[in-house]
Write a protein that holds these residues in place. Sequence first.
Motif: not given
Length: 550
Positions: A36-37, A336-350, A27-30
């Motif tokens: 993407a996952f 490393y200081g990024d915010k995680i402030d979202w909810k996983m509502e779907h799985t469409y990351y492919g 997976c890739l976080l920005k």
Amino acid sequence: MYILGISGGHTTPRDIIRGGGHDPSACLLKDGKLIAFAEEERFINVKHAPGYCPNNAVKYCLNEAKISLDDVDYISFHVWHQHPDDRRAMITTVLNKIGAFLKMSAVKANTFMPRHHLSHCASAYLLSGFKSASIISADAVGDHGQTTLLAEGENNSINFLNDYMMPHSLGYFYGLLTEYLGFRFANGEGKVMGLAPYGQPKYDFSEIIRCGNIIHENAPPQLWVNKEIYGWAGDQPKLESILGPARKRGEPITQRHMDIAATVQKKTEEAMYKLTEYLVERTNKPKLAIAGGVALNCCVNGVLLRSGLISEIFVQPSANDAGVALGSALLCALYYGDKIDWKMEHTYYGPEFSNNEIEAELKKHKLSYEQHDDIASIAGDLVSLGYIVSWFQGRMEVGPRALGNRSILADPRDPKMKDRLNHRVKHREPFRPFAPSMLAERASEWLIDAHPSPFMILAFNVKKEKREEIPAVVHVDGTTRPHTVERSVNEKYWTLIKTFEEKTEVPVVLNTSFNIRGEPIVCTPKDAIDTFLKTGIDYLAIGDFLIGKT
């Protein structure tokens, strides 16, 4: 900041047997957001991809963001080995494999290595939308022999409370009994879950598993699994001395096997109930976030939801080891200081494919096709007429469930549809149920104690007066494993179901994954066309194109 999370790639036989080499993913976080996952199995057409490195999944993630591996700030990989030297050797091996696949002379990246079960916990809690939560991770085994982790979450911080160690593993208990019943460990557990309602939990498992004895007040429940039951198909003398001869693969399934499956399921439900009861009482946090392979057991999850112990539940849709890529990346981002402030509502990351790409593949196959501006309505009409329709749209789902972008759809009103699908398409065991997708706003009319179920990972009882209306998606015990569809999440798929409802007055379609037995869910237009052509599916709705066989 770009963070690449990866899982899998360690290929020694011991690792694969222990469960550490299956379901590789990337997976890739920005800046803390998921770009993407995907799981490696989808790209190589090998289910669970045991022992494979997530090379193609990594390449996809980088391409989706239009970056190279050199642009990645951190690569996060959950800990597997115990000794620091082994951990360093493992990540070096995996990175060298990925680098060679990407034709890089060397991979120079900062690495981050959180623990396995902590990564599972993060994948569930941090994306649950819960500020405060009780957290459980349970699977076969992670690093240091840890099998289960109980924790609490508060303001995106995870606090370790208790854990359980080998051989006391719910994941291994279920997996070893799966082997005993003639199915495959880390592959056939869902078959045991599907078989269980045909039996009665009548067997004495006290020599196999126990859970619930309290040593002293405020102590966690004891979880005990007999280490003597460990062994694979053909080599399970302890289980055979307790339960009788094991079923060999391909042998008929008898009532005895059904009753054993029912007992396995019941004991797992009881154990997870006890763990949850203790955890919620200790934390005073009635919202529950869970992950790990055990969390894929939708019947367990349904029991917990109905138990009265909890007020809400979030189950990570990639609860298997694919999900630790995501969890480890999230932990790295927070550190490393990024915010995680979202909810996983779907799985469409492919991956997603344009109409131009799809049409080019159709032409390669020399297929006749029609193009429609309202493909969802067309497909909904066809399903209402009794046709089996394969549905390929948008970005591919991640996780083991098809949730309306890589699906095979059919009419749930037809009592013979389950047999038709099995005979013509899926070729699955007849005792395994099919599941529905339903309009979220109508779920309470069909389900008892309805609750949002966007990931098809919770089991509910269907209202008695509704069961005969949708027999193809109601299991023998009156339960179903629904996918509740929100218009705001997947409007095209919602429109298809709405069209079906307008034709039939039933806001439910049968939804099974777009694949055949033994293969992963399709990824590309070529995969979809090949599967369509070699099965008894009537129509393929792919992008804006419709291909039929009739």
